[in-house]
Design an enzyme around this catalytic site. Structure first.
Site, PDB file in Angstrom:
ATOM      1  N   ALA A   1       7.813  -1.424  18.382  1.00 13.79           N
ATOM      2  CA  ALA A   1       6.693  -1.740  17.495  1.00 13.79           C
ATOM      3  C   ALA A   1       6.215  -3.171  17.704  1.00 13.79           C
ATOM      4  O   ALA A   1       5.010  -3.463  17.629  1.00 13.79           O
ATOM      5  CB  ALA A   1       7.097  -1.525  16.039  1.00 13.79           C
TER       6      ALA A   1
ATOM      7  N   GLY B   1       4.182   3.561   9.106  1.00 13.10           N
ATOM      8  CA  GLY B   1       4.321   4.282   7.859  1.00 13.10           C
ATOM      9  C   GLY B   1       5.676   4.900   7.586  1.00 13.10           C
ATOM     10  O   GLY B   1       6.598   4.844   8.389  1.00 13.10           O
ATOM     11  N   GLU B   2       5.769   5.482   6.380  1.00 13.99           N
ATOM     12  CA  GLU B   2       6.972   6.187   5.940  1.00 13.99           C
ATOM     13  C   GLU B   2       6.582   7.568   5.421  1.00 13.99           C
ATOM     14  O   GLU B   2       5.520   7.746   4.821  1.00 13.99           O
ATOM     15  CB  GLU B   2       7.675   5.423   4.802  1.00 13.99           C
ATOM     16  CG  GLU B   2       8.003   3.983   5.115  1.00 13.99           C
ATOM     17  CD  GLU B   2       6.948   3.027   4.582  1.00 13.99           C
ATOM     18  OE1 GLU B   2       6.069   3.471   3.817  1.00 13.99           O
ATOM     19  OE2 GLU B   2       7.007   1.846   4.943  1.00 13.99           O
TER      20      GLU B   2
ATOM     21  N   GLY C   1      11.268  -3.534  15.208  1.00 12.34           N
ATOM     22  CA  GLY C   1      12.091  -3.330  16.393  1.00 12.34           C
ATOM     23  C   GLY C   1      11.291  -3.634  17.638  1.00 12.34           C
ATOM     24  O   GLY C   1      10.089  -3.913  17.576  1.00 12.34           O
TER      25      GLY C   1
ATOM     26  N   ASP D   1       0.859  -1.182   0.000  1.00 12.57           N
ATOM     27  CA  ASP D   1       0.000   0.000   0.000  1.00 12.57           C
ATOM     28  C   ASP D   1       0.895   1.231   0.000  1.00 12.57           C
ATOM     29  O   ASP D   1       1.405   1.639   1.043  1.00 12.57           O
ATOM     30  CB  ASP D   1      -0.915  -0.023   1.227  1.00 12.57           C
ATOM     31  CG  ASP D   1      -1.869   1.169   1.280  1.00 12.57           C
ATOM     32  OD1 ASP D   1      -1.782   2.040   0.407  1.00 12.57           O
ATOM     33  OD2 ASP D   1      -2.695   1.220   2.210  1.00 12.57           O
ATOM     34  N   HIS D   2       1.098   1.821  -1.185  1.00  8.52           N
ATOM     35  CA  HIS D   2       2.010   2.952  -1.332  1.00  8.52           C
ATOM     36  C   HIS D   2       1.339   4.080  -2.111  1.00  8.52           C
ATOM     37  O   HIS D   2       0.506   3.832  -2.991  1.00  8.52           O
ATOM     38  CB  HIS D   2       3.279   2.528  -2.080  1.00  8.52           C
ATOM     39  CG  HIS D   2       4.390   2.101  -1.176  1.00  8.52           C
ATOM     40  ND1 HIS D   2       5.611   2.729  -1.142  1.00  8.52           N
ATOM     41  CD2 HIS D   2       4.468   1.116  -0.260  1.00  8.52           C
ATOM     42  CE1 HIS D   2       6.391   2.143  -0.253  1.00  8.52           C
ATOM     43  NE2 HIS D   2       5.710   1.154   0.297  1.00  8.52           N
TER      44      HIS D   2
END
Length: 319
Positions: free
Chosen positions: A176, A105-106, A173, A37-38
């Protein structure tokens, strides 16, 4: 024994190609689908980025495989109330075979509306609240919510599946992963990390579905496959938090010299060595994963599906 799925890359392929890949995946013997999903691809060479919620409708009718987003960020670019409606509709279309994979997200995808990009702890806090909102909406009841990050007033989903959509939380990590264990129905990570899997299960995740994924570049010429993987997906080997904070594909392209073809060759399965492909996916099984997804880099999708149908999946599944 885990199930083996196919990871569809919206960054590389248009809608019609993705639907055809879903058909080929089912014919090859894959048991599930992931789909990214981007809003943007990672670089211009990848060249695509269709709206995943439009794409999902087509394979939901073309194949019988379970489908999951890997992953959706329901916090900035899209309000969680809207994501909940999209996920509920997808679950109805697939007759309950849809799972919602979510993550923090990013900036590459989420900053497009001009909103500030929060630091990681805030993003995780937003994600937890978004999950709470979506779970309430999945009940089909009217929801009012006035939280730290989100407001929902008089919202009700009228089209909902018989059972609430499972929400799997992505984590790379400890922080998260702890969130996934606390609030997720399942856990998503990339790479066969047994330590994180154990943290999820012991931290409250229990028997929740644990899914992982990897990218490969099948091809008869290994050096050519390495060049293809380097050209299209060198971004996945960038260190640190760059993948979360860089805002545009051009920024990722500026850092491509940091990732050499030698690094790609050492860290990505390339070529047609059956044992190498089997070993990479078996590592997830050894680390306790329930589902393992594989994505083919580059244009030779038909060759990849034939290779996995005849050579790789039979060894993994014992067929």
């Amino acid at each position: 024994m885990p199930e083996y799925g196919c990871f569809l890359a919206c960054e590389e392929f248009g809608p019609a190609e993705l639907v055809e890949q879903a058909r080929q995946a089912e014919q090859a013997g894959f048991q599930a689908l992931w789909i990214s999903d981007h809003y943007h691809p990672w670089n211009d060479a990848q060249g695509q980025s269709p709206f995943v919620w439009s794409v999902i409708g087509a394979p939901s009718q073309a194949v019988s495989l379970p489908i999951e987003t890997a992953v959706t960020c329901p916090t900035v670019r899209m309000h969680p109330a809207v994501v909940a409606q999209a996920a509920a509709t997808s679950a109805v279309l697939t007759e309950g075979r849809f799972r919602l994979g979510v993550g923090s997200g990013e900036a590459l995808n989420e900053h497009i509306l001009g909103d500030p990009w929060p630091p990681a702890p805030t993003r995780l806090e937003m994600l937890e609240e978004a999950i709470q909102v979506m779970r309430r909406l999945f009940t089909g009841e009217e929801v009012d919510h006035h939280g730290t990050h989100y407001t929902v007033e008089n919202a009700r989903l009228y089209t909902v599946p018989d059972e609430p959509v499972p929400i799997d939380v992505s984590g790379f990590g400890p922080q998260a992963t702890a969130l996934a264990a606390r609030v997720g129905d399942g856990y998503i990570t990339m790479g066969p990390d047994e330590e994180l899997t154990t943290q999820f299960r012991k931290g409250g995740g229990g028997s929740g579905l644990v899914s992982g994924g990897t990218k490969v570049c099948y091809g008869p010429d290994r050096e050519d496959a390495v060049r293809t993987a380097h050209r299209l997906w060198s971004s996945q080997l960038l260190p640190g938090e760059m993948a979360q904070i860089l805002p545009t594909p051009s920024h990722f392209e500026q850092l491509e010299p940091l990732v050499t073809e030698s690094m790609v060759s050492e860290n990505t399965v390339c070529g047609a060595d059956v044992d190498e492909h089997v070993s990479a996916l078996s590592a997830f099984a050894d680390a306790g994963f329930d589902r393992v997804y594989v994505s083919q880099i580059g244009p030779d999708q038909r060759g990849f599906f034939d290779f996995y149908r005849t050579k790789v999946l039979p060894q993994l599944t014992g067929r």
